[in-house]
Design a protein around this motif. Sequence first.
Motif, mmCIF file in Angstrom:
data_model
loop_
_atom_site.group_PDB
_atom_site.id
_atom_site.type_symbol
_atom_site.label_atom_id
_atom_site.label_comp_id
_atom_site.label_asym_id
_atom_site.label_seq_id
_atom_site.Cartn_x
_atom_site.Cartn_y
_atom_site.Cartn_z
ATOM 1 N N PRO A 48 0.804 -1.227 0.000
ATOM 2 C CA PRO A 48 0.000 0.000 0.000
ATOM 3 C C PRO A 48 0.838 1.279 0.000
ATOM 4 O O PRO A 48 0.499 2.236 -0.675
ATOM 5 N N ARG A 52 0.756 3.971 -3.109
ATOM 6 C CA ARG A 52 0.415 5.388 -2.996
ATOM 7 C C ARG A 52 1.567 6.274 -3.475
ATOM 8 O O ARG A 52 1.337 7.375 -3.969
ATOM 9 N N TYR A 163 0.661 1.660 7.913
ATOM 10 C CA TYR A 163 -0.040 1.979 6.675
ATOM 11 C C TYR A 163 -0.132 0.744 5.785
ATOM 12 O O TYR A 163 -1.181 0.475 5.176
ATOM 13 N N PRO A 167 -4.215 -0.087 5.414
ATOM 14 C CA PRO A 167 -4.251 1.115 4.555
ATOM 15 C C PRO A 167 -5.581 1.844 4.567
ATOM 16 O O PRO A 167 -5.607 3.087 4.586
ATOM 17 N N ARG A 171 -5.318 5.674 5.839
ATOM 18 C CA ARG A 171 -5.478 6.726 4.843
ATOM 19 C C ARG A 171 -6.307 7.888 5.402
ATOM 20 O O ARG A 171 -6.098 9.041 5.064
ATOM 21 N N LEU A 172 -7.238 7.545 6.308
ATOM 22 C CA LEU A 172 -8.198 8.550 6.778
ATOM 23 C C LEU A 172 -7.763 9.296 8.032
ATOM 24 O O LEU A 172 -8.300 10.351 8.347
ATOM 25 N N HIS A 177 2.524 9.089 8.999
ATOM 26 C CA HIS A 177 2.489 8.501 7.654
ATOM 27 C C HIS A 177 2.044 9.544 6.628
ATOM 28 O O HIS A 177 2.471 9.510 5.479
ATOM 29 N N GLN A 178 1.200 10.500 7.053
ATOM 30 C CA GLN A 178 0.771 11.551 6.118
ATOM 31 C C GLN A 178 1.967 12.443 5.770
ATOM 32 O O GLN A 178 2.094 12.899 4.630
ATOM 33 N N PHE A 181 4.012 10.858 2.929
ATOM 34 C CA PHE A 181 3.511 11.067 1.566
ATOM 35 C C PHE A 181 3.637 12.528 1.132
ATOM 36 O O PHE A 181 3.968 12.809 -0.014
#
Length: 435
Positions: A48, A52, A163, A167, A171-172, A177-178, A181
């Motif tokens: 995942p 992404r 993640y 995932p 993601r939400l 982890h944000q 990305f």
Amino acid sequence: MTKLAEDYGEVYSLRLGWSKTVVVNGYKMVKEALVNQAEAFSERPLTPVFHRLNKGQGLILSSGHMWKRQRRFAFTTLKNFGVGKKTLECTILEEIRHLQETIEEEQGRPYDPHFTFNNAVSNIICSVVLGRRYEYSDAHFQEILHLMFEGLYLQGTIWGQLYDAFPAVMRLIPGRHQTLFSNIGKVADFLREEIRQHRQDWDPSAPRDYIDCYLREMEKSKDDALAGFCEENLCYTTLDLFGAGTETTSTTLRWALLYMIKYPQIQEKVQTEIDRVIGQARQPSMEDKPNMPYTDAVIHEVQRMGNIVPLNLPRKTTKDTTLGGYFIPKGTRVIPNLTSVLFDKNEWQTPDTFNPGHFLDAEGQFVRRDAFLPFSAGNRVCLGEQLARMELFLFLTSFLQKYTFSSPEGVEPSFEIQIGITLSPQDFKICAVHR
Ligand code: HEM
């Protein structure tokens, strides 16, 4: 994972979140998988996090036909722009002169080498890929290097693992982890801007760098859509070369400095060899390397102990296969554990001790060791191995020719590690005193 092999054998499986992973341990078994069964273990799993980041494109995370075409193209282009040749050696030596100027400015005072070294190493891959270097005072580029470092670090931490395991939920929700990305996204935007500028003054008859060559390849490969020569993939492959070409070598150099200040007598022996073979009147050259077995052995031992890509990059099986008597179905995620190879008790005399003797014979000549696999092995072996070897030799010999490194007074060098995708030392300060 290396410890588990003592109880469960060299090949065992783990369930990490939802995905079943086979871990391969020890030199013999890792070689069996990556070299003897190279084709069967040659894909990357699309985890995942990887999905992404770039949906399995680029150089490092792609598989199958796209990976083969992208890898072949990158390999040839790097070679054409001087990897393994005198032209790139000159670029590296020029960069070293810039770095030495900043070291001189410190006048032996304690300083943290992390981000200037990163910048210097990054400038080498940037010269090949982007056709330019960045000043160490360039705040925007320093910011990009910080974002890259933090992004790669976070991928290897619990945030990347969570993640991958959950995932849909991760993601939400907010969390580090944000940051992973968004950091990598910002670095990709920086490279997109470089690509846009290249396009503006692009002359197909006079390619300046990897980006120019890629733009030409996009025209040539229009009929082979699966090869993936498109603008988006240009960004991802550039990002891969930039990321892999910066963090790894610069982290290894920081380990080298730490080992030199921890073992001053080894540092002195390297300096004696430098003085005998190169002297003080000229800069080092790759041609000196065969005459410098002790220095070569020290660099190899730094890479073995530094173990900077401890779990390798994950692989995936392309077909049903058997390893160590176990059946492994097609599509299984595999971790070829490099730590278990670089510290394999059956291969190294003193696996847990820094010992350049691992790479020297009784006459003090350099000996190659099969279990020396920091760059991994097989058909996905590190694409930058030759470049990294040039950089490590030239940077280290140039530094030790000019300076003696030590810890600030009263400070013991710390071998505490920071575990991300790479394994790096904690930030530390050094004193570089002119010899
Ligand atoms: C892949 C290590 C420097 C570019 C890898 C892999 C390792 C590695 C362990 C995974 C191989 C596998 O899947 O089996 C290192 C170390 C370095 C270094 C220890 C420095 C000391 C570099 C440099 C570049 C680079 C300077 C820049 C060109 C790559 C690329 C891949 C890769 C593009 C992906 C290869 C593929 O999937 O086909 N590296 N690396 N590396 N490395 Fe390096």
